[in-house]
Enzyme design. Structure first.
Site, PDB file in Angstrom:
ATOM      1  N   GLU A 130      48.453  36.692  47.598  1.00 42.24           N
ATOM      2  CA  GLU A 130      48.512  38.066  48.101  1.00 42.24           C
ATOM      3  C   GLU A 130      47.075  38.557  48.249  1.00 42.24           C
ATOM      4  O   GLU A 130      46.468  39.028  47.287  1.00 42.24           O
ATOM      5  CB  GLU A 130      49.303  38.958  47.136  1.00 42.24           C
ATOM      6  CG  GLU A 130      50.760  38.582  46.989  1.00 42.24           C
ATOM      7  CD  GLU A 130      51.605  38.928  48.201  1.00 42.24           C
ATOM      8  OE1 GLU A 130      51.052  39.507  49.161  1.00 42.24           O
ATOM      9  OE2 GLU A 130      52.799  38.626  48.193  1.00 42.24           O
ATOM     10  N   GLY A 147      44.296  39.238  45.196  1.00 40.34           N
ATOM     11  CA  GLY A 147      42.866  39.514  45.247  1.00 40.34           C
ATOM     12  C   GLY A 147      42.345  39.426  46.661  1.00 40.34           C
ATOM     13  O   GLY A 147      43.083  39.600  47.635  1.00 40.34           O
ATOM     14  N   SER A 148      41.076  39.130  46.782  1.00 39.72           N
ATOM     15  CA  SER A 148      40.428  39.091  48.088  1.00 39.72           C
ATOM     16  C   SER A 148      40.735  37.786  48.811  1.00 39.72           C
ATOM     17  O   SER A 148      41.129  36.779  48.205  1.00 39.72           O
ATOM     18  CB  SER A 148      38.912  39.221  47.925  1.00 39.72           C
ATOM     19  OG  SER A 148      38.398  38.075  47.248  1.00 39.72           O
ATOM     20  N   GLY A 169      41.158  33.809  47.607  1.00 43.59           N
ATOM     21  CA  GLY A 169      42.235  32.930  48.049  1.00 43.59           C
ATOM     22  C   GLY A 169      41.735  31.631  48.645  1.00 43.59           C
ATOM     23  O   GLY A 169      42.380  30.585  48.500  1.00 43.59           O
TER      24      GLY A 169
END
Length: 507
Positions: A261, A239-240, A244
């Site tokens: 990721e 995701g963004s 994270g």
């Protein structure tokens, strides 16, 4: 043209995969297709209590699955790959309906699932440890790898199934159950994948325990359960960067493991010696493919000043002529943005670029679908310098182009952003190529030469550095993240020498 309503096509596609849903679910969560902006299905959202129960089932499943031999676990993944091959067209169509991808990109995402399953099957017989030289005579030292535990997988809308399978295929052969929380925007693809997996389980037999693979449909509260549960040994979250920053510390607080990721602000460098025709084609796909909604999308381009007037007009022509439209009804290369929020973010970035002196080519909304869908012409933006929106990722088809004159300077500019996922250089100069791949070259997890930033294969570990999170999935030795390592020393002598020459004699 479609010969049936999109909702009917959705229902038929799900049924072909073995999953069912409808438009009429009391209190349901609506699923909207970006192709038309219409609701194509409704699903029953799950609660935090449901998520906790799923984790508990997975924890029980782990106690059984970890004792199944690795090659036998690989057999389940082999059967799953067979089912994926049989369902490739239907799953690919589901990806197109939910994420707006072209049929070839939807099928390509399913092919990634098949490829990682094939990789994992071979891996199931190669979960190797090392034999290590020991300083003590009559001793043997080695490392062994053991199943880790429940793996929680959180995925994003833009790749609604492949990243789950990158994780799930490896986790399953490593002896770990998986609990998947897909994006709220693409739950149908997840349900279809789970149904296909259950076909493989049925063929596999009793060695597969209940709760080996589960899907959680709903909002952020479900992801929070996975993130916070001490029973989840590993969280793999796609995701963004903003997401994270939330997930990482919460998992670290309980000493869990993370594979993050996150975002990427990926760049390409076009050098004077580049094959310009090849570079043009690679840049066009890297920047415009999937409507700019890939974590590996090329978002920045540095062009040497001596060839700027050759490549930028060619790019302008490509951007002006690229086809935009519903990929299920036309041969368009660029489909829709996921929703109105993505369109607004794109327009805000373009407005900011203009205010900084940027020349914007394209970027306007295209009248090729209903008002409820958001189709845009990809934007090529000539920038006087790397500033403002160029320094951050906008999840839309925007490519910022800048000139450079000195190679050392462009390397500094290339690395001067938060993201560190993918990068590429176009050159036939061996020194430039090797420098780009060296320790003072690209600081990204993926560094390519004479190809674009997109299109990673499953054989290599996928992931990036800095604000991309540092995680690695898919190929190479990424499997180790799903296992725990033990260092073992065996004394087969009649003596007890201590390491480092320590003496501790007891009379």
């Amino acid at each position: 043209m479609l010969t049936e309503p999109l909702s009917a096509l959705t229902a038929r596609t799900l049924q072909a995969c073995g999953a069912t849903t409808s438009l009429d679910v009391a209190g349901g969560m609506e699923v909207v297709s970006p192709l038309t902006g219409e609701t194509v299905a409704s699903v029953t959202p799950q609660s935090a209590a449901d998520a906790e129960a799923a984790v508990s089932r997975a924890a029980v499943a782990f106690r059984h699955w970890r004792m199944v031999p690795g090659p036998r676990r690989g057999e389940l993944v082999r059967l799953f790959a067979e089912e994926l091959r049989a369902s490739k067209e239907d799953l690919g169509r589901m990806v197109s309906i939910e994420a707006g991808k072209s049929p070839s990109e939807g099928a390509g995402e399913v092919q990634e699932m098949i490829d990682i399953c094939d990789f994992a099957v071979g891996l199931s017989r190669q979960l190797y440890g090392l034999t290590i030289a020991t300083e003590r005579p009559g001793h043997r030292m080695m490392e062994t790898w053991h199943p880790l535990g429940v793996v929680g997988i959180i995925t994003a809308f833009n790749f609604p199934c492949a990243p789950w399978c990158w994780n799930a295929a490896l986790a399953l052969v490593c002896g770990d159950p998986v609990v998947w929380k897909p994006s709220e925007k693409t739950p149908l693809t997840a349900l279809a994948c789970q149904a296909v997996f259950e076909r493989a389980v049925e063929r596999f037999g009793d060695d597969a325990p209940e709760g080996l693979s589960q899907v959680l449909v709903g909002g952020p509260a479900l992801g929070e359960v996975l993130t916070d549960s001490p029973s989840v040994a590993l969280i793999s979250a796609t995701g963004s960067t903003r997401m994270g920053r939330i997930v990482g510390p919460r998992v670290a607080e309980r000493f869990g493991r993370c594979i993050l990721e996150l975002g990427g602000n990926n760049a390409g460098i076009v050098c004077p010696s580049a094959d310009l025709d090849m570079a043009l084609r690679a840049i066009a796909f890297g920047a415009m493919g999937t409507a700019g909604q890939r974590c590996t999308t090329m978002r920045r381009l540095f062009v040497h000043e001596n060839i700027y007037d050759q490549i930028v007009p060619a790019l302008q022509k490509a951007y002006a002529s690229v086809s935009v439209g519903n990929p299920l009804e036309t041969q368009a290369l660029v489909g829709p943005l996921i929703d109105g929020a993505a369109f607004e973010a794109m327009q805000d970035a373009l407005g900011e670029a203009r205010a900084l002196g940027g020349r914007v080519h394209g970027g306007a909304r295209e009248s090729v679908g209903p008002e409820s869908a958001f189709y845009v012409k990809p934007a090529l933006v000539e920038m006087p310098e790397q500033a403002g929106p160029v320094l951050r990722e906008t999840f839309a088809p925007i490519l910022y182009v800048m000139t450079y004159s000195d190679f050392d300077d462009v390397l500094e500019a290339h690395n001067a952003v938060g993201g560190g996922l993918s990068s590429s250089i176009f050159t036939t100069d061996l020194r430039e190529m090797e420098l780009f791949l060296s320790a003072r070259g690209s600081d990204c997890g993926i560094a390519n030469v004479n190809i674009g930033t997109s299109g990673a294969e499953i054989g290599g570990a996928f992931g990036g550095e800095k604000e991309t999170g540092g995680g690695r999935e898919s190929g190479s030795d990424a499997w180790r993240a799903y296992m725990r390592r033990a260092t073992n020393t065996i004394n087969y002598s009649r003596e007890l020498p201590l390491a480092q020459g320590v003496v501790f004699d007891i009379d």
